[in-house]
Design an enzyme around this catalytic site. Structure first.
Site, mmCIF file in Angstrom:
data_model
loop_
_atom_site.group_PDB
_atom_site.id
_atom_site.type_symbol
_atom_site.label_atom_id
_atom_site.label_comp_id
_atom_site.label_asym_id
_atom_site.label_seq_id
_atom_site.Cartn_x
_atom_site.Cartn_y
_atom_site.Cartn_z
ATOM 1 C CG ASP A 1 -44.998 -7.401 2.388
ATOM 2 O OD1 ASP A 1 -46.050 -6.887 1.973
ATOM 3 O OD2 ASP A 1 -44.586 -7.247 3.555
ATOM 4 C CG ASP B 1 -49.887 -3.989 7.355
ATOM 5 O OD1 ASP B 1 -49.851 -5.215 7.536
ATOM 6 O OD2 ASP B 1 -48.969 -3.355 6.787
#
Ligand code: DGJ
Length: 741
Positions: free
Chosen positions: A553, A483
């Site tokens: 997301d 990430d």
């Protein structure tokens, strides 16, 4: 394509022992040969591959000029030597392949340089070339000075996608400052009818397809953020005219393989010629080349489709599977994964993860991924980043007991990391506050309470590689979710001289790529996902080093339809991670059925992200059935040919996609209704790409309904008679399989 076949074969053998099925990417192009040639009498270079011909030549001024880019031409077709038109002061009408800024150039340059004596005039001319198979290398040199550019062109035999790059070499005796460096310039013939497609977005709303007419002036697609960014994808498509559809018409397309600040400009000049230049973003850019040094541009891939946007996606997908992904040319299908993030956020514990894992395994999940929160003092996003050891309160005996538990359930184990970042509240930052990107003495802007470590610094790379290597050596980990939750701010690099600091934009990315490369070499079995606060780092550069990407997301299955639709214009569905999560969805509180959520996610690489502890036995049963269905169809969805039958964009009430196996033996069709109105029947869907005379049996996936149909019929029947789904109420979905007999 420059590819190391033998090393790929080793990876392939290793993968043959994997628990998941693999599918060969079998393509059936009309032309599957490639060739490169030079005609000494016309001075024209020509590359042929797939259904495409690309030609350029040395014009009568010695500059390299575009000649043709389009459908494949007959071998002897006349391609004449381009005649230099000269650079007038009002317009530049020469469509150059790699123009230097100089000699009166007013159009966008590919390269701009400053010499120490103040000269900033750079006029590049052809010096020599080499041809090797379907690769051409051209050396250009400034008319007076020893600044050289080597251009590389490689044509793919299957898809006709051309890979282009440039390397700038300073062979003078003094330093030269490179202020702008592109991979290349694509030129399209004069027309006032072109229309541009590109992808824009933001966090939670990535890859939205945009369309605009190409008119006089310049459209700039870019990232100034240090990484690829959510705002635009480094991709373009130009349709020959507004009549081009998903199925018909010529489209030129291209994508940059670069995960740092990038720029693509699409300009129509006063003569209505279109130039597309792409490479490093020249904003805040300077690369000082000492004598003898070189600067290599990213790769810029470009292609041409004759049959609309579906063909663009099909060519790109085939090319990415065969040449870009780390497991190319035969990447295995993606496993069904579970990820803990939406269920637990930072509140992970050994026991809690084990409970989730038990449930995940019982419904058919193959990989269990523990997300953020497992390390150091990580209770929320304010601390811990940089200190990569398991939190002793959450994992008193390290990660091994959890990993063993997961292996005992027949799944493999994956772990979330955010290696390039550091919280202010961390031991690493307390020890090395100078390791972050910053300007000395200036405020340091935090985002999500974190800073960016400078991956251009050797000690940072060593630290990052060191902890990741240790983590993978000491634990049986099959997968990393890598990430990166923020962009650059105050992009200083005080450890080097001021005139070297702007190299950060290139050296950071090379450093990041270098760590990924080395990690993969040391741990060849480990797969990696590129994530950046959702889909903030998706491009062909990172896709060479990671096996999948996190799309967004935003896991709402309805919003996802348009995010995924846009994504597939540029990238293969194989890498497009899509999760089924809880309802109402955390992002927008929308409620949808389990089946709707699954079918939305099953159009990509399926993952699960719900709190399994809260799911009813009935919902878990439905999930189990749909996961089993997905395993039957995933090779077609991930590696087949995608047809976007009905678009979900622009308020569309109904949408549908179809994936057809490369060999045409199987197709999967998905259909989604937003809201039923006045009891109108669900629109009939007309599949494409089937073999006309072949008999296909129809099968509805678990939980899906179709109106009365024959059990089997010809490809022609299905394509022309169509399939009538029965969708009702709000957010209903269904899917069928067509299987050749
Ligand atoms: C952002 C990612 O996109 C999420 O999936 C999750 O991994 C969080 N970061 C964790 O902090």
């Amino acid at each position: 394509m420059a590819m190391n076949r033998s090393s790929l074969r080793i990876v392939w053998i290793a993968l043959a022992m994997s628990p998941w099925p693999m599918t060969a990417v079998a393509a059936t192009p009309a032309n599957s040969t490639s060739d490169a040639s030079f005609n000494a009498s016309t001075h024209v270079f020509r590359l042929d591959g797939g259904d495409v011909t690309y030609a350029f030549g040395v014009n009568t001024d010695g500059a390299l000029e575009s000649v043709y880019w389009g459908a494949r031409l007959a071998p002897g077709d006349p391609l004449e030597r381009p005649k230099a038109k000269g650079r007038a002061f009002e317009i530049d009408d020469t469509p150059e392949e790699y123009p230097g800024w100089g000699g009166g150039l007013l159009a966008e340059p590919a390269v701009k340089a400053s010499f120490p004596d103040g000269n900033r005039d750079l006029v590049l001319q052809y010096v020599s070339h080499k041809i090797n198979g379907a690769t051409i290398q051209i050396v250009l040199r400034d008319i007076q000075r020893d600044l050289f550019v080597t251009l590389q062109y490689s044509m793919d035999a299957d898809t006709g996608i051309l890979a282009r790059s440039a390397e700038i070499a300073n062979k003078t005796n003094s330093p030269v400052l490179i202020e702008q460096a592109a991979a290349g310039e694509w030129n399209l013939p004069a027309s006032s009818h072109y229309s541009l497609r590109y992808l824009s977005g933001r966090w939670g709303g990535e890859t939205q397809l945009q369309s605009r007419a190409i008119e006089p002036g310049t459209t700039v697609l870019e990232s100034r953020r240090g990484t690829t960014g959510h705002e635009f994808a480094p991709w373009f498509a130009v349709a020959q005219d507004t009549a081009v559809t998903e199925w018909d018409g010529q489209v030129w397309f291209g994508a940059l393989a670069w995960s740092g600040s990038w720029r693509i400009t699409i300009a129509q000049d006063p003569l209505q010629q279109v130039r597309i230049v792409g490479g490093f973003n020249p904003f805040d850019f300077e690369y000082a080349l000492a004598p003898g040094q070189t600067l290599a541009s990213p790769m810029f891939y470009g292609g041409v489709a004759q049959h609309g946007f579906s063909e663009v996606s099909q060519l790109e997908s085939r090319f990415q599977l065969a040449h870009i992904l780390p497991q190319a040319p035969q990447p295995r299908v993606r496993p069904v994964l579970y990820n803990s993030w939406e269920a637990t956020t930072f509140h992970v514990t050994e026991q809690g993860q084990e409970q989730l894992a038990d449930k995940a395994a019982s419904i058919g999940v193959e990989r269990f991924v523990m997300d953020d929160g497992w390390f150091s003092t990580r209770k929320d996003d304010h601390s811990g980043l940089g200190d990569w050891y398991p939190d002793p309160t959450k994992f008193p005996n390290g990660l091994k007991p959890l990993i063993d538990h997961i292996h005992g359930l027949g799944m493999d184990f994956g772990l979330w990391v955010e290696p390039e970042m550091v919280n202010e509240n961390s031991d690493l930052y307390r020890k090395h506050p100078d390791w972050i990107i910053h300007f000395d003495g200036r405020p340091r802007t935090q985002a999500r309470s974190q800073f960016v470590l400078n991956m251009a610094l050797p000690e940072v790379r060593q630290y990052v590689l060191g902890f990741l290597d240790k983590l993978l050596a000491e634990n049986d980990i099959s997968f990393l979710k890598w990430d990166a939750n923020r962009n650059f701010a105050e992009p200083g690099w005080p450890q080097v001289a001021p005139d070297q600091q702007k190299k950060l934009y290139v050296d950071y990315v090379e450093g990041y790529y270098g760590v990924l490369r080395e990690l993969r070499a040391r741990h060849p079995k480990v797969e990696i996902e590129s994530c950046s606060g959702g889909g903030g780092r998706v491009d062909l550069g990172v896709m060479k080093l990671t096996d999948e990407v996190w799309t967004s997301d935003n896991t709402d299955p309805f919003d996802r339809l348009s995010i995924q639709d846009g994504f597939t214009y540029a990238y293969t569905p194989q890498v497009m991670m899509a999760w089924v999560t809880d309802s109402p969805n955390w992002y927008n509180r929308r409620s949808t059925s389990v089946t709707y959520r699954f079918l939305s996610a099953m159009q990509g690489s399926l993952g699960l992200g719900m709190d399994l502890n809260k799911w009813t036995p009935e919902d878990l049963e439905t999930s189990k059935a749909l996961i089993a269905e997905y395993k039957q169809i995933r090779s077609v969805v991930q590696q087949g040919m995608l047809y976007r039958l009905v678009s979900p964009r622009e308020g569309s009430n109904f949408s549908s996609t179809e994936s057809v196996a490369q060999d045409g033996n199987k197709a999967v069709v998905f259909a989604f209704l937003h809201s039923e109105q006045m009891q109108y029947p669900t629109p009939t869907v007309f599949p494409r790409g089937l073999r006309a005379g072949t008999i296909y049996a129809i099968r509805a996936l678990a939980g899906s309904t179709v109106e009365s149909t024959p059990e089997s019929a010809s490809g022609d029947f299905w394509m022309h008679h169509g399939v009538a789904f029965r969708l009702e109420g709000d957010y209903d979905a269904a899917a069928i399989e067509l299987i050749a007999r």
